[in-house]
Design an enzyme around this catalytic site. Structure first.
Site, PDB file in Angstrom:
ATOM      1  N   ASN A   1      11.919 -11.999  -9.156  1.00 46.17           N
ATOM      2  CA  ASN A   1      11.633 -11.278  -7.921  1.00 46.17           C
ATOM      3  C   ASN A   1      10.571 -12.099  -7.193  1.00 46.17           C
ATOM      4  O   ASN A   1       9.399 -12.050  -7.530  1.00 46.17           O
ATOM      5  CB  ASN A   1      11.119  -9.874  -8.281  1.00 46.17           C
ATOM      6  CG  ASN A   1      10.856  -9.019  -7.057  1.00 46.17           C
ATOM      7  OD1 ASN A   1      10.936  -9.491  -5.923  1.00 46.17           O
ATOM      8  ND2 ASN A   1      10.528  -7.768  -7.280  1.00 46.17           N
TER       9      ASN A   1
ATOM     10  N   ARG B   1      16.403 -10.737  -7.383  1.00 42.89           N
ATOM     11  CA  ARG B   1      16.334  -9.593  -6.476  1.00 42.89           C
ATOM     12  C   ARG B   1      16.234 -10.162  -5.066  1.00 42.89           C
ATOM     13  O   ARG B   1      15.340 -10.958  -4.778  1.00 42.89           O
ATOM     14  CB  ARG B   1      15.100  -8.757  -6.781  1.00 42.89           C
ATOM     15  CG  ARG B   1      14.962  -7.621  -5.828  1.00 42.89           C
ATOM     16  CD  ARG B   1      13.729  -6.822  -6.077  1.00 42.89           C
ATOM     17  NE  ARG B   1      13.694  -5.730  -5.111  1.00 42.89           N
ATOM     18  CZ  ARG B   1      12.617  -5.047  -4.810  1.00 42.89           C
ATOM     19  NH1 ARG B   1      11.486  -5.314  -5.393  1.00 42.89           N
ATOM     20  NH2 ARG B   1      12.671  -4.078  -3.926  1.00 42.89           N
TER      21      ARG B   1
ATOM     22  N   HIS C   1      15.765  -0.097  -1.757  1.00 44.40           N
ATOM     23  CA  HIS C   1      15.677   0.475  -3.114  1.00 44.40           C
ATOM     24  C   HIS C   1      17.063   0.792  -3.669  1.00 44.40           C
ATOM     25  O   HIS C   1      17.206   1.657  -4.545  1.00 44.40           O
ATOM     26  CB  HIS C   1      14.881   1.802  -3.146  1.00 44.40           C
ATOM     27  CG  HIS C   1      13.427   1.686  -2.804  1.00 44.40           C
ATOM     28  ND1 HIS C   1      12.800   2.610  -2.011  1.00 44.40           N
ATOM     29  CD2 HIS C   1      12.495   0.778  -3.160  1.00 44.40           C
ATOM     30  CE1 HIS C   1      11.521   2.267  -1.888  1.00 44.40           C
ATOM     31  NE2 HIS C   1      11.317   1.154  -2.574  1.00 44.40           N
TER      32      HIS C   1
ATOM     33  N   HIS D   1      13.198   8.185  -4.826  1.00 48.04           N
ATOM     34  CA  HIS D   1      12.448   7.067  -5.401  1.00 48.04           C
ATOM     35  C   HIS D   1      11.064   7.105  -4.747  1.00 48.04           C
ATOM     36  O   HIS D   1      10.903   6.716  -3.592  1.00 48.04           O
ATOM     37  CB  HIS D   1      13.174   5.742  -5.103  1.00 48.04           C
ATOM     38  CG  HIS D   1      12.423   4.528  -5.555  1.00 48.04           C
ATOM     39  ND1 HIS D   1      12.819   3.756  -6.612  1.00 48.04           N
ATOM     40  CD2 HIS D   1      11.287   3.949  -5.094  1.00 48.04           C
ATOM     41  CE1 HIS D   1      11.968   2.769  -6.795  1.00 48.04           C
ATOM     42  NE2 HIS D   1      11.027   2.854  -5.869  1.00 48.04           N
ATOM     43  N   LEU D   2      10.090   7.637  -5.483  1.00 51.01           N
ATOM     44  CA  LEU D   2       8.750   7.819  -4.917  1.00 51.01           C
ATOM     45  C   LEU D   2       7.775   6.858  -5.590  1.00 51.01           C
ATOM     46  O   LEU D   2       7.188   7.174  -6.623  1.00 51.01           O
ATOM     47  CB  LEU D   2       8.279   9.269  -5.122  1.00 51.01           C
ATOM     48  CG  LEU D   2       9.267  10.381  -4.710  1.00 51.01           C
ATOM     49  CD1 LEU D   2       8.700  11.754  -5.047  1.00 51.01           C
ATOM     50  CD2 LEU D   2       9.592  10.305  -3.222  1.00 51.01           C
ATOM     51  N   GLY D   3       7.661   5.668  -5.024  1.00 53.49           N
ATOM     52  CA  GLY D   3       6.691   4.692  -5.531  1.00 53.49           C
ATOM     53  C   GLY D   3       5.668   4.442  -4.441  1.00 53.49           C
ATOM     54  O   GLY D   3       5.454   5.312  -3.584  1.00 53.49           O
ATOM     55  N   ASN D   4       5.066   3.283  -4.432  1.00 52.92           N
ATOM     56  CA  ASN D   4       4.169   2.968  -3.332  1.00 52.92           C
ATOM     57  C   ASN D   4       5.005   2.901  -2.042  1.00 52.92           C
ATOM     58  O   ASN D   4       4.636   3.445  -1.014  1.00 52.92           O
ATOM     59  CB  ASN D   4       3.432   1.658  -3.616  1.00 52.92           C
ATOM     60  CG  ASN D   4       2.273   1.472  -2.675  1.00 52.92           C
ATOM     61  OD1 ASN D   4       1.616   2.443  -2.260  1.00 52.92           O
ATOM     62  ND2 ASN D   4       2.028   0.243  -2.288  1.00 52.92           N
ATOM     63  N   GLY D   5       6.179   2.257  -2.136  1.00 47.90           N
ATOM     64  CA  GLY D   5       7.219   2.423  -1.114  1.00 47.90           C
ATOM     65  C   GLY D   5       8.092   3.577  -1.599  1.00 47.90           C
ATOM     66  O   GLY D   5       8.244   3.748  -2.802  1.00 47.90           O
TER      67      GLY D   5
ATOM     68  N   ARG E   1       2.630   3.416   4.528  1.00 42.20           N
ATOM     69  CA  ARG E   1       3.556   3.469   5.680  1.00 42.20           C
ATOM     70  C   ARG E   1       3.669   4.887   6.221  1.00 42.20           C
ATOM     71  O   ARG E   1       3.676   5.841   5.448  1.00 42.20           O
ATOM     72  CB  ARG E   1       4.955   2.986   5.268  1.00 42.20           C
ATOM     73  CG  ARG E   1       5.008   1.530   4.855  1.00 42.20           C
ATOM     74  CD  ARG E   1       6.465   1.107   4.651  1.00 42.20           C
ATOM     75  NE  ARG E   1       6.549  -0.212   4.079  1.00 42.20           N
ATOM     76  CZ  ARG E   1       7.129  -0.493   2.909  1.00 42.20           C
ATOM     77  NH1 ARG E   1       7.707   0.455   2.195  1.00 42.20           N
ATOM     78  NH2 ARG E   1       7.163  -1.726   2.473  1.00 42.20           N
TER      79      ARG E   1
ATOM     80  N   ASP F   1      -3.140   5.143  -3.304  1.00 44.83           N
ATOM     81  CA  ASP F   1      -2.678   5.511  -4.644  1.00 44.83           C
ATOM     82  C   ASP F   1      -2.742   7.031  -4.792  1.00 44.83           C
ATOM     83  O   ASP F   1      -3.812   7.635  -4.637  1.00 44.83           O
ATOM     84  CB  ASP F   1      -3.556   4.830  -5.706  1.00 44.83           C
ATOM     85  CG  ASP F   1      -2.952   4.949  -7.086  1.00 44.83           C
ATOM     86  OD1 ASP F   1      -2.602   6.076  -7.499  1.00 44.83           O
ATOM     87  OD2 ASP F   1      -2.810   3.906  -7.750  1.00 44.83           O
TER      88      ASP F   1
ATOM     89  N   ARG G   1      -2.814   8.917  -7.225  1.00 47.33           N
ATOM     90  CA  ARG G   1      -3.765   9.439  -8.228  1.00 47.33           C
ATOM     91  C   ARG G   1      -5.134   9.690  -7.606  1.00 47.33           C
ATOM     92  O   ARG G   1      -5.763  10.708  -7.872  1.00 47.33           O
ATOM     93  CB  ARG G   1      -3.885   8.459  -9.404  1.00 47.33           C
ATOM     94  CG  ARG G   1      -2.664   8.493 -10.299  1.00 47.33           C
ATOM     95  CD  ARG G   1      -2.625   7.309 -11.213  1.00 47.33           C
ATOM     96  NE  ARG G   1      -2.319   6.089 -10.453  1.00 47.33           N
ATOM     97  CZ  ARG G   1      -1.844   4.982 -10.992  1.00 47.33           C
ATOM     98  NH1 ARG G   1      -1.650   4.928 -12.282  1.00 47.33           N
ATOM     99  NH2 ARG G   1      -1.578   3.927 -10.248  1.00 47.33           N
TER     100      ARG G   1
ATOM    101  N   GLY H   1       7.347   9.819  -8.657  1.00 46.86           N
ATOM    102  CA  GLY H   1       8.438  10.700  -9.111  1.00 46.86           C
ATOM    103  C   GLY H   1       8.460  10.878 -10.621  1.00 46.86           C
ATOM    104  O   GLY H   1       8.744  11.964 -11.131  1.00 46.86           O
TER     105      GLY H   1
ATOM    106  N   GLU I   1      15.191  -1.186 -12.444  1.00 42.18           N
ATOM    107  CA  GLU I   1      15.918  -2.094 -11.548  1.00 42.18           C
ATOM    108  C   GLU I   1      16.288  -3.398 -12.256  1.00 42.18           C
ATOM    109  O   GLU I   1      17.337  -3.971 -12.007  1.00 42.18           O
ATOM    110  CB  GLU I   1      15.068  -2.370 -10.305  1.00 42.18           C
ATOM    111  CG  GLU I   1      14.949  -1.135  -9.424  1.00 42.18           C
ATOM    112  CD  GLU I   1      13.818  -1.195  -8.418  1.00 42.18           C
ATOM    113  OE1 GLU I   1      14.074  -1.571  -7.283  1.00 42.18           O
ATOM    114  OE2 GLU I   1      12.688  -0.843  -8.774  1.00 42.18           O
TER     115      GLU I   1
HETATM  116  P1  AMP Z   1       5.594   2.158  -8.056  1.00 44.19           P
HETATM  117  O1  AMP Z   1       5.599   1.535  -6.702  1.00 44.19           O
HETATM  118  O2  AMP Z   1       6.883   2.756  -8.474  1.00 44.19           O
HETATM  119  O3  AMP Z   1       4.963   1.284  -9.116  1.00 44.19           O
HETATM  120  O4  AMP Z   1       4.594   3.419  -7.941  1.00 44.19           O
HETATM  121  C1  AMP Z   1       3.235   3.220  -7.711  1.00 44.19           C
HETATM  122  C2  AMP Z   1       2.578   4.528  -7.363  1.00 44.19           C
HETATM  123  O5  AMP Z   1       2.857   5.537  -8.342  1.00 44.19           O
HETATM  124  C3  AMP Z   1       1.045   4.409  -7.387  1.00 44.19           C
HETATM  125  O6  AMP Z   1       0.561   3.976  -6.161  1.00 44.19           O
HETATM  126  C4  AMP Z   1       0.618   5.816  -7.684  1.00 44.19           C
HETATM  127  O7  AMP Z   1       0.418   6.453  -6.453  1.00 44.19           O
HETATM  128  C5  AMP Z   1       1.788   6.475  -8.374  1.00 44.19           C
HETATM  129  N1  AMP Z   1       1.484   6.835  -9.756  1.00 44.19           N
HETATM  130  C6  AMP Z   1       1.531   6.080 -10.864  1.00 44.19           C
HETATM  131  N2  AMP Z   1       1.160   6.787 -11.940  1.00 44.19           N
HETATM  132  C7  AMP Z   1       0.876   8.036 -11.509  1.00 44.19           C
HETATM  133  C8  AMP Z   1       0.423   9.238 -12.148  1.00 44.19           C
HETATM  134  N3  AMP Z   1       0.211   9.303 -13.457  1.00 44.19           N
HETATM  135  N4  AMP Z   1       0.254  10.326 -11.373  1.00 44.19           N
HETATM  136  C9  AMP Z   1       0.476  10.276 -10.050  1.00 44.19           C
HETATM  137  N5  AMP Z   1       0.895   9.174  -9.403  1.00 44.19           N
HETATM  138  C10 AMP Z   1       1.075   8.076 -10.108  1.00 44.19           C
END
Ligand code: AMP
Length: 399
Positions: free
Chosen positions: A7, A91, A180, A208-212, A241, A283, A285, A333, A385
């Site tokens: 990647n 990727r 994604h 899909h709930l990540g940073n993006g 975003r 973040d 958290r 997520g 992925e």
């Molecule tokens: P990703 O882009 O899929 O790696 O997701 C990253 C995001 O997941 C981080 O910015 C956090 O906001 C969130 N995250 C990771 N671990 C936790 C957790 N234990 N509780 C809540 N949010 C989390």
């Protein structure tokens, strides 16, 4: 099959080495600060982490070479020689309308990825640099491109067209592409397996709930709508975003803050979302912690974030004429019971109801968190992925 997965970003290359026939992932690593000073390689194999600072300024070619050296290193390596790598899976962010599936890399495929550069000017060029580095360092080893956009190419015009003058689509290819795709594809298929039904019979909403972050309506195995659009800026509230907003805000903010188009692009992609609303962090958290300590802006950020997800659940249930399965994946997520609870509360009318105890328990694991009387199954599924890229690479190479 031993497969290297790459990647390649603008200043970093992430890699994983997979043995698809046996142990799965053998090693992973990251070469960061490419093109900047003090590059760093972080390599993890057999649970041990190894760091190396080569010094100087390196390009993508050197970064891939460093990764290969780490993989064959006498102490930290997992293979004896680079010749053991049988294929490389890349990727690639944007396949435009050129690719509705993964592709074995040829000169024509490289040219098509190059044609998509205007659509992803920050992502496709480094992706191509990774491909070209591998062609040079591992000549004759088959390579495959797996696109973030490909899964969404099944969307129909009513879902992917914007109400703009049609010439903008013809001339600039402005339309919804979605991203994604590899993750939405993976978790939708995993979900079908978990509920024991063919995917062709299920209406699945994947979040899909990540940073993006993005959501997709997967009807009978096909993506019929997705929340990210022409770029990843549209849709859900993300770490930095905005997601959906009135487009007139863009012109207003540009004028008031005196931003150029590039600066505005950076502003709406990097300074908004959870970070902008909370004023604290991108973040989740940190935002959760702030809200627990009574910070009203953190609470507001969580409210807006969860409400947006809920709206998309409703929209996609409507788009598919109902919903059978709801899936949560990626950093938030997979790990945040709070967001899963807030974004599904009050959706009993759709049959979506989660069990509070199961929801609390489902942290980083695959689990069905539906309440016993729910008619929609709500699942938590860790995404993977790299597994999709490895599987796709093996499939195309063996064809
Ligand atoms: P990703 O882009 O899929 O790696 O997701 C990253 C995001 O997941 C981080 O910015 C956090 O906001 C969130 N995250 C990771 N671990 C936790 C957790 N234990 N509780 C809540 N949010 C989390």
């Amino acid at each position: 099959m031993i497969i290297l997965i790459l990647n390649s970003g603008s200043s970093s290359v992430k890699y994983q080495l997979w043995d698809t026939g046996g142990d799965g992932m053998l090693a992973k690593g990251l070469v960061s600060r490419i093109g900047i000073d003090n590059p760093l390689l972080t390599h993890t194999a057999r649970g041990k982490k190894y760091e190396f600072s080569p010094g100087g300024i390196i390009d993508h070619n050197t970064a891939v070479k460093l990764a290969l050296d780490a993989l064959v290193h006498p102490e930290h390596g997992v293979i004896e020689s680079v010749e053991q790598i049988e294929a490389v899976g890349h990727r690639v962010v944007h396949g435009g309308e050129e690719f509705s599936g993964s592709a074995l890399i040829t000169d024509e495929v490289i040219a098509a990825i190059e044609r998509c550069i205007p659509l992803a000017p920050l992502h496709n060029p480094p992706n191509l640099m990774g491909i070209k580095a591998c062609l040079k360092l591992m000549p004759g080893v088959p390579q495959v491109a797996v696109f973030d956009t490909a899964f969404h190419q099944t969307m129909e015009p009513h879902a992917y067209m914007y109400a703009l003058p049609y010439e903008l689509y013809e001339k600039y290819k402005i339309r919804r592409y979605g991203f994604h795709g590899t993750s939405h594809y993976y978790v939708a298929h995993q979900a079908a397996e978990m509920v024991g039904k063919p995917i062709e019979e299920l209406r699945i909403i994947t979040a899909h709930l990540g940073n993006g972050a993005s959501m997709t309506a997967v009807k009978f195995g096909k993506s019929v709508d997705t929340s990210m659009g022409f770029t990843p800026l549209e849709g859900l509230v993300m770490g930095t975003r905005t997601g959906d907003m009135d487009p007139a805000i863009v012109m207003f903010v540009m004028k008031e803050l005196g931003l150029s188009p590039d600066e505005a692009n950076n502003y709406f992609n990097k300074k908004c979302g959870l970070l902008g609303l909370s004023g604290r962090s991108n973040d989740l958290r940190d935002v959760l912690e702030g809200a627990e300590n009574g910070d009203p802006r953190c609470q507001l950020a969580l409210d807006v974030y969860s409400y947006r997800i809920k709206k998309y659940i409703g929209a996609y249930a409507a788009a598919m004429g109902g919903v059978d399965v709801l899936v949560f994946t990626a950093g938030v997520g997979e790990n945040s019971p709070y967001i899963r609870q807030r974004s599904t509360e009050g959706l009993g009318f759709l049959g979506i109801k989660i069990d509070p105890a199961k929801n609390e328990q489902a942290v980083g694991i695959k689990m069905d968190i539906s309440a016993p009387d729910a008619t929609v199954r709500t699942l938590v599924i860790p995404t993977n992925e790299e597994l999709v890229i490895a599987t796709e690479t093996e499939r195309l190479v063996k064809q």
